[in-house]
Design a protein around this motif. Structure first.
Motif, PDB file in Angstrom:
ATOM      1  N   ARG A   1     -11.616   0.020  -6.386  1.00  0.00           N
ATOM      2  CA  ARG A   1     -10.627   0.381  -5.232  1.00  0.00           C
ATOM      3  C   ARG A   1     -10.514  -0.767  -4.042  1.00  0.00           C
ATOM      4  O   ARG A   1     -11.534  -1.661  -4.136  1.00  0.00           O
ATOM      5  CB  ARG A   1     -11.077   1.609  -4.286  1.00  0.00           C
ATOM      6  CG  ARG A   1     -12.363   1.397  -3.657  1.00  0.00           C
ATOM      7  CD  ARG A   1     -13.222   2.630  -3.159  1.00  0.00           C
ATOM      8  NE  ARG A   1     -12.758   3.040  -2.073  1.00  0.00           N
ATOM      9  CZ  ARG A   1     -13.004   2.807  -0.740  1.00  0.00           C
ATOM     10  NH1 ARG A   1     -14.113   1.743  -0.641  1.00  0.00           N
ATOM     11  NH2 ARG A   1     -12.514   3.382   0.266  1.00  0.00           N
ATOM     12  N   LYS A   2      -9.510  -0.925  -3.550  1.00  0.00           N
ATOM     13  CA  LYS A   2      -9.428  -1.731  -2.041  1.00  0.00           C
ATOM     14  C   LYS A   2     -10.801  -1.533  -1.315  1.00  0.00           C
ATOM     15  O   LYS A   2     -10.926  -0.167  -1.096  1.00  0.00           O
ATOM     16  CB  LYS A   2      -8.207  -1.741  -1.366  1.00  0.00           C
ATOM     17  CG  LYS A   2      -6.954  -2.029  -2.127  1.00  0.00           C
ATOM     18  CD  LYS A   2      -5.920  -1.903  -1.228  1.00  0.00           C
ATOM     19  CE  LYS A   2      -5.522  -0.563  -1.176  1.00  0.00           C
ATOM     20  NZ  LYS A   2      -4.323  -0.303  -0.234  1.00  0.00           N
TER      21      LYS A   2
ATOM     22  N   ASP B   1       0.703  -1.101   0.080  1.00  0.00           N
ATOM     23  CA  ASP B   1      -0.286  -0.050  -0.007  1.00  0.00           C
ATOM     24  C   ASP B   1       0.675   1.271  -0.052  1.00  0.00           C
ATOM     25  O   ASP B   1       2.133   1.162   0.194  1.00  0.00           O
ATOM     26  CB  ASP B   1      -0.991  -0.049   1.169  1.00  0.00           C
ATOM     27  CG  ASP B   1      -1.895   1.226   1.242  1.00  0.00           C
ATOM     28  OD1 ASP B   1      -2.304   1.676   0.245  1.00  0.00           O
ATOM     29  OD2 ASP B   1      -2.052   1.581   2.491  1.00  0.00           O
TER      30      ASP B   1
ATOM     31  N   ASN C   1      -5.401   3.034  -3.124  1.00  0.00           N
ATOM     32  CA  ASN C   1      -6.339   3.929  -3.249  1.00  0.00           C
ATOM     33  C   ASN C   1      -5.822   5.337  -3.353  1.00  0.00           C
ATOM     34  O   ASN C   1      -5.322   5.618  -2.436  1.00  0.00           O
ATOM     35  CB  ASN C   1      -7.413   3.624  -2.125  1.00  0.00           C
ATOM     36  CG  ASN C   1      -7.930   2.375  -2.032  1.00  0.00           C
ATOM     37  OD1 ASN C   1      -8.009   1.481  -2.979  1.00  0.00           O
ATOM     38  ND2 ASN C   1      -8.819   1.851  -1.070  1.00  0.00           N
ATOM     39  N   SER C   2      -6.082   5.865  -4.335  1.00  0.00           N
ATOM     40  CA  SER C   2      -5.668   7.169  -4.599  1.00  0.00           C
ATOM     41  C   SER C   2      -6.498   8.361  -4.057  1.00  0.00           C
ATOM     42  O   SER C   2      -7.896   8.353  -4.133  1.00  0.00           O
ATOM     43  CB  SER C   2      -5.376   7.552  -6.252  1.00  0.00           C
ATOM     44  OG  SER C   2      -6.715   6.985  -6.870  1.00  0.00           O
TER      45      SER C   2
ATOM     46  N   SER D   1      -6.111   2.646  -7.765  1.00  0.00           N
ATOM     47  CA  SER D   1      -7.417   2.715  -7.903  1.00  0.00           C
ATOM     48  C   SER D   1      -8.136   3.672  -8.828  1.00  0.00           C
ATOM     49  O   SER D   1      -9.189   3.243  -9.790  1.00  0.00           O
ATOM     50  CB  SER D   1      -8.064   3.008  -6.402  1.00  0.00           C
ATOM     51  OG  SER D   1      -8.060   4.299  -6.087  1.00  0.00           O
TER      52      SER D   1
ATOM     53  N   ASN E   1      -8.275  -4.436   4.876  1.00  0.00           N
ATOM     54  CA  ASN E   1      -7.786  -4.403   3.529  1.00  0.00           C
ATOM     55  C   ASN E   1      -7.082  -5.879   3.400  1.00  0.00           C
ATOM     56  O   ASN E   1      -6.986  -6.287   2.233  1.00  0.00           O
ATOM     57  CB  ASN E   1      -6.813  -3.371   2.931  1.00  0.00           C
ATOM     58  CG  ASN E   1      -7.733  -1.981   2.652  1.00  0.00           C
ATOM     59  OD1 ASN E   1      -8.964  -2.109   2.493  1.00  0.00           O
ATOM     60  ND2 ASN E   1      -6.989  -0.736   2.610  1.00  0.00           N
TER      61      ASN E   1
ATOM     62  N   GLU F   1     -11.821   8.183  -5.219  1.00  0.00           N
ATOM     63  CA  GLU F   1     -10.778   6.856  -5.150  1.00  0.00           C
ATOM     64  C   GLU F   1     -10.837   6.011  -6.577  1.00  0.00           C
ATOM     65  O   GLU F   1     -10.070   5.487  -6.994  1.00  0.00           O
ATOM     66  CB  GLU F   1     -10.838   6.073  -4.042  1.00  0.00           C
ATOM     67  CG  GLU F   1     -10.215   6.700  -2.895  1.00  0.00           C
ATOM     68  CD  GLU F   1     -10.308   6.014  -1.459  1.00  0.00           C
ATOM     69  OE1 GLU F   1      -9.414   6.242  -0.790  1.00  0.00           O
ATOM     70  OE2 GLU F   1     -11.008   4.906  -1.545  1.00  0.00           O
ATOM     71  N   GLU F   2     -12.318   5.759  -6.936  1.00  0.00           N
ATOM     72  CA  GLU F   2     -12.438   4.901  -8.084  1.00  0.00           C
ATOM     73  C   GLU F   2     -12.284   5.869  -9.553  1.00  0.00           C
ATOM     74  O   GLU F   2     -12.579   5.257 -10.564  1.00  0.00           O
ATOM     75  CB  GLU F   2     -13.564   4.327  -8.051  1.00  0.00           C
ATOM     76  CG  GLU F   2     -13.840   3.400  -7.095  1.00  0.00           C
ATOM     77  CD  GLU F   2     -15.078   2.471  -6.694  1.00  0.00           C
ATOM     78  OE1 GLU F   2     -16.153   3.030  -7.632  1.00  0.00           O
ATOM     79  OE2 GLU F   2     -15.407   1.581  -6.276  1.00  0.00           O
TER      80      GLU F   2
ATOM     81  N   ALA G   1      -9.720  -5.196  -7.276  1.00  0.00           N
ATOM     82  CA  ALA G   1      -8.470  -4.700  -7.128  1.00  0.00           C
ATOM     83  C   ALA G   1      -7.073  -5.382  -7.006  1.00  0.00           C
ATOM     84  O   ALA G   1      -6.193  -5.125  -7.759  1.00  0.00           O
ATOM     85  CB  ALA G   1      -8.515  -3.478  -6.062  1.00  0.00           C
TER      86      ALA G   1
END
Length: 212
Positions: free
Chosen positions: A148-149, A13, A120-121, A142, A178, A58-59, A154
């Motif tokens: 995303r997680k 991560d 996850n951005s 992501s 996660n 995030e998506e 993902a």
């Protein structure tokens, strides 16, 4: 069957693993904004509208500014006079690179194991200062893949990009949920707290490198 010393690849991560604590950073901003310290974390995890904004961002379905403005509105609804513009930057301002973890990624790779990023951005510039393509064999973010997680998809995409089967892979993440999700598709997990304990956990899970 024991998982010890059978794995050959690691997914790391980003926030809270390669950086200082995300939880601490969000607590600092909550206090800075004049709210109670857990407010940001509580809204992002428990408030339906805030959570929906975070997931959409995030998506990759909404951009940074739309997320900022929407989340600022939720903060104002909870008595905090927040302004949207620059909010993501303020959320990330307390994060610092964890040099020990960056060194650990390099060591794991030098030992012959494949290493990947699964993150996850948050925001347009959350990876600034990190040369991710140089650090990792594969990078999965992501906002770029649209999932995303903790979605299983993902993890599956990240393993595919890394060229590793889930059953050969370890996930290092600071959020226990996660890791629980990673287990569902056969990935072993390490809940990250600090570089030394994560290194020890990986040593127990990764297959010996050549020469060991």
């Amino acid at each position: 069957m024991s998982e010890e010393r059978t794995r050959s690849a690691v997914l790391f991560d980003f926030g809270g693993v390669l950086t200082s604590s995300v939880v601490a950073a969000f607590e600092e901003l909550s206090a800075e904004l004049g709210g109670e310290r857990r407010l940001l974390l509580r809204l992002l995890s428990k408030d339906e509208e805030s959570s929906a904004l975070l997931v959409a961002h995030e998506e990759g379905r909404i951009g940074e500014r739309e997320f900022e403005d929407g989340f600022a509105e939720r903060l104002r609804a909870h008595g905090v006079p927040a302004v949207g513009e620059g909010l993501v930057g303020r959320m990330q301002a307390q994060l610092r690179p964890d040099l020990d973890m960056i060194a650990l990624v390099a060591k794991v790779r030098a030992d012959g194991h494949r290493v990947g990023l699964l993150s996850n951005s948050l925001g347009d510039n959350c990876y600034a200062g990190f040369d991710l393509p140089a650090m990792f064999d594969a990078v999965t973010v992501s906002g770029e893949i649209g999932v995303r997680k903790p979605s299983r998809r993902a993890y599956a995409i990240a393993c595919e990009r890394l060229g590793a089967r889930p059953e050969d892979t370890v996930m290092v993440d600071d959020l226990e949920q996660n890791i629980t999700a990673a287990h569902r598709i056969g990935i072993a997990g390490v809940v990250h707290r600090d570089a030394a304990t994560t290194a020890a956990a990986l040593a127990r899970l990764l297959a010996p490198s050549a020469g060991q």
